[in-house]
Design an enzyme around this catalytic site. Sequence first.
Site, PDB file in Angstrom:
ATOM      1  N   ASN A   9       0.833  -1.196  -0.014  1.00  9.19           N
ATOM      2  CA  ASN A   9       0.050  -0.079   0.279  1.00  9.19           C
ATOM      3  C   ASN A   9       1.005   1.073   0.099  1.00  9.19           C
ATOM      4  OD1 ASN A   9      -1.780   2.120   0.194  1.00  9.19           O
ATOM      5  ND2 ASN A   9      -2.320   1.558   2.422  1.00  9.19           N
ATOM      6  N   LYS A  11       0.089   4.060  -0.346  1.00  8.35           N
ATOM      7  CA  LYS A  11      -0.485   5.287   0.228  1.00  8.35           C
ATOM      8  C   LYS A  11      -0.060   6.704  -0.821  1.00  8.35           C
ATOM      9  CE  LYS A  11       0.137   3.630   4.895  1.00  8.35           C
ATOM     10  NZ  LYS A  11       0.185   3.805   6.045  1.00  8.35           N
ATOM     11  N   HIS A  91      -9.565   1.523   4.563  1.00  9.97           N
ATOM     12  CA  HIS A  91      -8.355   1.604   5.167  1.00  9.97           C
ATOM     13  C   HIS A  91      -8.554   2.582   6.230  1.00  9.97           C
ATOM     14  CE1 HIS A  91      -4.314   2.760   6.047  1.00  9.97           C
ATOM     15  NE2 HIS A  91      -3.807   1.621   5.625  1.00  9.97           N
ATOM     16  N   GLU A  93      -6.747   5.030   7.415  1.00 11.37           N
ATOM     17  CA  GLU A  93      -6.541   6.683   7.266  1.00 11.37           C
ATOM     18  C   GLU A  93      -7.864   7.031   6.368  1.00 11.37           C
ATOM     19  OE1 GLU A  93      -2.682   5.827   5.217  1.00 11.37           O
ATOM     20  OE2 GLU A  93      -1.786   5.076   7.278  1.00 11.37           O
ATOM     21  N   GLU A 162      -5.572  -4.567  10.540  1.00 12.14           N
ATOM     22  CA  GLU A 162      -4.716  -3.691  10.766  1.00 12.14           C
ATOM     23  C   GLU A 162      -4.736  -3.003  11.838  1.00 12.14           C
ATOM     24  OE1 GLU A 162      -2.471  -2.541   6.670  1.00 12.14           O
ATOM     25  OE2 GLU A 162      -4.272  -1.207   6.935  1.00 12.14           O
ATOM     26  N   GLY A 168       2.299   2.396  10.544  1.00 15.87           N
ATOM     27  CA  GLY A 168       3.564   3.480  10.510  1.00 15.87           C
ATOM     28  C   GLY A 168       4.142   3.574  11.524  1.00 15.87           C
ATOM     29  N   SER A 208       3.363  -2.228  10.321  1.00 14.83           N
ATOM     30  CA  SER A 208       4.878  -2.096  10.610  1.00 14.83           C
ATOM     31  C   SER A 208       5.254  -3.625  10.259  1.00 14.83           C
ATOM     32  CB  SER A 208       4.998  -1.847  11.853  1.00 14.83           C
ATOM     33  OG  SER A 208       4.810  -0.362  11.846  1.00 14.83           O
TER      34      SER A 208
HETATM   35  C1  PEP Z   1      -0.843   0.281   5.982  1.00 16.15           C
HETATM   36  O1  PEP Z   1      -0.912   1.629   5.954  1.00 16.15           O
HETATM   37  O2  PEP Z   1      -1.719  -0.469   5.498  1.00 16.15           O
HETATM   38  C2  PEP Z   1       0.559  -0.317   6.816  1.00 16.15           C
HETATM   39  C3  PEP Z   1       0.228  -1.313   6.964  1.00 16.15           C
HETATM   40  O3  PEP Z   1       1.398   0.590   6.829  1.00 16.15           O
HETATM   41  P1  PEP Z   1       2.662   0.181   7.444  1.00 16.15           P
HETATM   42  O4  PEP Z   1       3.322  -0.876   6.864  1.00 16.15           O
HETATM   43  O5  PEP Z   1       3.796   1.402   7.098  1.00 16.15           O
HETATM   44  O6  PEP Z   1       2.678   0.119   9.066  1.00 16.15           O
END
Ligand code: PEP
Length: 250
Positions: A9, A11, A91, A93, A162, A168, A208
């Site tokens: 992803n 973003k 998601h 976000e 998630e 992040g 992460s």
């Molecule tokens: C995400 O935004 O879907 C995500 C998992 O980001 P990160 O791997 O940077 O935590």
Amino acid sequence: MKRPLFVANWKMNKTMAETQAFMDEFASYQLPETTDVAICAPFIDLAVLANQKVVATGAQDIYPAEAGAYTGEISASMLAECGVKYVIVGHSERRTLLHETDAFVAEKYHYAAGAGFVPILCVGESLAQREAGEAEAWCKSQLDAVFADAQALPDEIVVAYEPIWAIGTGKTATAADAQEMLAALRAHLAALIGEEKAQAARLLYGGSMKADNARALMAEADVDGGLIGGASLKPDSFLALINEGSALSV
Ligand code: PEP
């Protein structure tokens, strides 16, 4: 064991030139044959990725209407023209920054599925919800919003767990935490859509995930792959994660 699925992803990262540079390097790698890999890129980058066959591609959003006065949005036919397979919906976000509700996420999910894409439904709890012991109930309610009254389902069901506090931040859920939640979500899915479809669903962990923790996460019975932000932005770190995460399935 199910065929693992690792989904980048990106973003709001990478210009078209940066996307091309990424692919020039990534295409020179040998990816494990046992594994599916996809990149969910910004819309303009999907046009760049349309001309390669190294990875499947996905969009990070879709608007649930054919065409018309929806300023700033993207349609199914636009995505289809870029050869997109997956569409991320829900998601955290977008749920947080753009105030997307469960109902809107459900509408997008079913619209994307009806248009022939494989939606990747994201669910996950905040730190406050986890500390209050509400994580499982919250994530189950996010599944209910999409699947409780579903008339039709896509052939491929993909759900990404998630935890918001792990996205992040460098904090990963432990493999045991991810397993506990994904097992609970698979059981809940079975109640909503039937045992067979729930068993066939690919459940991803996101938050992460990186080369260092991918193997331990993928060793868990209900972790079928990953949704990856930061570690997918560089070709070598994404490859390292894919290789580590695929080690047990080779
Ligand atoms: C995400 O935004 O879907 C995500 C998992 O980001 P990160 O791997 O940077 O935590």
